[in-house]
Enzyme design. Structure first.
Site, PDB file in Angstrom:
ATOM      1  CD  GLN A  75      -2.517  -1.294   2.653  1.00  0.00           C
ATOM      2  OE1 GLN A  75      -3.591  -0.756   2.891  1.00  0.00           O
ATOM      3  NE2 GLN A  75      -1.851  -1.970   3.569  1.00  0.00           N
TER       4      GLN A  75
ATOM      5  CG  HIS B  32      -2.963   2.594  -1.681  1.00  0.00           C
ATOM      6  ND1 HIS B  32      -3.000   2.551  -0.318  1.00  0.00           N
ATOM      7  CD2 HIS B  32      -4.090   1.962  -2.105  1.00  0.00           C
ATOM      8  CE1 HIS B  32      -4.106   1.924   0.074  1.00  0.00           C
ATOM      9  NE2 HIS B  32      -4.781   1.546  -0.993  1.00  0.00           N
TER      10      HIS B  32
ATOM     11  CB  CYS C  33       0.622  18.693 -19.375  1.00  0.00           C
ATOM     12  SG  CYS C  33       1.194  17.978 -20.919  1.00  0.00           S
TER      13      CYS C  33
ATOM     14  CB  SER D  30      -3.907   0.476  10.478  1.00  0.00           C
ATOM     15  OG  SER D  30      -4.281   1.090   9.240  1.00  0.00           O
TER      16      SER D  30
ATOM     17  CG  ASN E  19       0.638  -3.737  13.430  1.00  0.00           C
ATOM     18  OD1 ASN E  19       1.068  -3.010  14.330  1.00  0.00           O
ATOM     19  ND2 ASN E  19      -0.159  -3.277  12.479  1.00  0.00           N
TER      20      ASN E  19
HETATM   21  N1  APR Z   1       6.778  -2.500  12.262  1.00  0.00           N
HETATM   22  C1  APR Z   1       5.564  -3.003  11.913  1.00  0.00           C
HETATM   23  N2  APR Z   1       4.403  -2.313  11.995  1.00  0.00           N
HETATM   24  C2  APR Z   1       4.486  -1.060  12.489  1.00  0.00           C
HETATM   25  C3  APR Z   1       5.709  -0.467  12.880  1.00  0.00           C
HETATM   26  C4  APR Z   1       6.880  -1.243  12.754  1.00  0.00           C
HETATM   27  N3  APR Z   1       8.092  -0.768  13.119  1.00  0.00           N
HETATM   28  N4  APR Z   1       5.440   0.793  13.323  1.00  0.00           N
HETATM   29  C5  APR Z   1       4.101   0.973  13.201  1.00  0.00           C
HETATM   30  N5  APR Z   1       3.527  -0.136  12.703  1.00  0.00           N
HETATM   31  C6  APR Z   1       2.113  -0.383  12.396  1.00  0.00           C
HETATM   32  C7  APR Z   1       1.127   0.411  13.213  1.00  0.00           C
HETATM   33  O1  APR Z   1       0.796  -0.278  14.405  1.00  0.00           O
HETATM   34  C8  APR Z   1      -0.064   0.497  12.258  1.00  0.00           C
HETATM   35  O2  APR Z   1      -0.952  -0.591  12.462  1.00  0.00           O
HETATM   36  O3  APR Z   1       1.921   0.039  11.071  1.00  0.00           O
HETATM   37  C9  APR Z   1       0.560   0.374  10.872  1.00  0.00           C
HETATM   38  C10 APR Z   1       0.490   1.659  10.075  1.00  0.00           C
HETATM   39  O4  APR Z   1      -0.866   1.931   9.824  1.00  0.00           O
HETATM   40  P1  APR Z   1      -1.256   3.126   8.821  1.00  0.00           P
HETATM   41  O5  APR Z   1      -0.491   4.336   9.183  1.00  0.00           O
HETATM   42  O6  APR Z   1      -2.753   3.186   8.794  1.00  0.00           O
HETATM   43  O7  APR Z   1      -0.677   2.632   7.418  1.00  0.00           O
HETATM   44  P2  APR Z   1      -1.357   1.688   6.346  1.00  0.00           P
HETATM   45  O8  APR Z   1      -2.090   0.566   6.982  1.00  0.00           O
HETATM   46  O9  APR Z   1      -0.310   1.364   5.365  1.00  0.00           O
HETATM   47  O10 APR Z   1      -2.416   2.690   5.659  1.00  0.00           O
HETATM   48  C11 APR Z   1      -3.136   2.208   4.559  1.00  0.00           C
HETATM   49  O11 APR Z   1      -4.149   4.381   4.328  1.00  0.00           O
HETATM   50  O12 APR Z   1      -3.923   6.661   4.352  1.00  0.00           O
HETATM   51  C12 APR Z   1      -4.035   5.571   3.521  1.00  0.00           C
HETATM   52  O13 APR Z   1      -3.233   5.362   1.341  1.00  0.00           O
HETATM   53  C13 APR Z   1      -2.807   5.418   2.666  1.00  0.00           C
HETATM   54  O14 APR Z   1      -1.674   3.388   1.994  1.00  0.00           O
HETATM   55  C14 APR Z   1      -2.225   4.077   3.096  1.00  0.00           C
HETATM   56  C15 APR Z   1      -3.445   3.365   3.654  1.00  0.00           C
END
Ligand code: APR
Length: 243
Positions: free
Chosen positions: A95, A113, A140, A182, A206
């Site tokens: 993502q 994404h 453009c 998440s 996670n």
């Molecule tokens: N190792 C593993 N996981 C981690 C770490 C780490 N060191 N640090 C944080 N996390 C976890 C957090 O606990 C959280 O559950 O990574 C997750 C990040 O969650 P988000 O910030 O929501 O990221 P993501 O799930 O990729 O978001 C999905 O949401 O905003 C949109 O398009 C955007 O691609 C993104 C999508």
């Protein structure tokens, strides 16, 4: 959890989110210090915001691009790439838009994404591989429209080819490893069910529980690089001895 033997699995899928890149110094979107705690995505990361004030959206993405350009792949990215090199039938679905999987050596990465390293234009689907479009070129020169970051914003449909590849890989893998997501953003968050519902071995990495943790038969409540070193010790760089 025991180390995994790659030969035990026919097809492996990594499904990654911002938590993997957190270890490369790139803020996650949610949780402490998350991007959306400081920026309202309805103002900076959706088509309506882009049509309202394209320069503000470009400026926001330019700042994120600079931060991503300055980052280096984290330990977790390197292990994912090493697994793919050692086990050909490994698909990396992300993502993330930062391109760090590719910079770590992963190939054929499925970017659900999009990528901050590409921009779109009406007259050419992918204008250039390098996002560093100077302000003077945000429109453009050929068709006159505003170029747009090639990123799936809130409200956008996911790129059909990426979804197709992700679904095919998840529908046939026998090992799924979700890292650092998440699990709250759909439709991407729905995709891992294609593997978990078939009974593929499923591992969630996670430090926090998520609304989809129950789908996984193993959850590793640890940071990405640490957890991956535990399950793939044979592919993880030994910790650098303190000087
Ligand atoms: N190792 C593993 N996981 C981690 C770490 C780490 N060191 N640090 C944080 N996390 C976890 C957090 O606990 C959280 O559950 O990574 C997750 C990040 O969650 P988000 O910030 O929501 O990221 P993501 O799930 O990729 O978001 C999905 O949401 O905003 C949109 O398009 C955007 O691609 C993104 C999508």
């Amino acid at each position: 959890m025991q180390a995994l033997a790659l030969d035990d699995y026919r097809a492996i899928v990594f499904f990654t989110g911002a938590g993997l890149s957190a270890e490369a110094g790139i803020p996650t979107y949610r949780g402490a210090g998350g991007v959306w705690a400081s920026y309202d995505y309805e103002t900076y990361a959706c088509q309506e915001a882009f049509e309202t004030d394209p320069d503000r959206v470009w400026d926001f993405h330019d700042e994120r691009r600079k931060r991503m350009a300055a980052a280096a792949p984290g330990g977790g990215h390197l292990v994912v790439a090493a697994v793919q090199k050692a086990h050909a039938a490994t698909c990396v679905i992300t993502q993330n838009i930062d391109g760090l999987h590719q910079r770590a050596g992963a190939e054929d990465v499925v970017e659900l994404h999009g990528s901050i390293w590409r921009v779109r234009c009406r007259c050419a689907p992918r204008v250039r591989p390098d996002f560093s479009v100077p302000a003077s070129e945000r429109r453009c020169g050929t068709c006159g429209v505003w170029r747009r970051p090639d990123i799936t914003w809130f409200g956008d449909a996911l790129p059909a080819a990426a979804v197709q590849r992700a679904m095919e890989s998840l529908a046939t893998c026998d090992l799924l490893i979700s890292i650092g997501t998440s699990g709250v953003v759909y439709p991407a968050a729905e995709l891992p069910r294609l593997a978990t519902q078939r009974g593929a071995r499923a591992i969630e990495i996670n430090p926090q529980a998520t609304p989809v943790s129950h789908l996984y038969d193993t959850v590793l409540r640890a940071p990405a690089a640490e957890a991956l070193a535990r399950i793939f010790p044979q592919l993880s760089a030994p910790p650098v001895a303190e000087a």
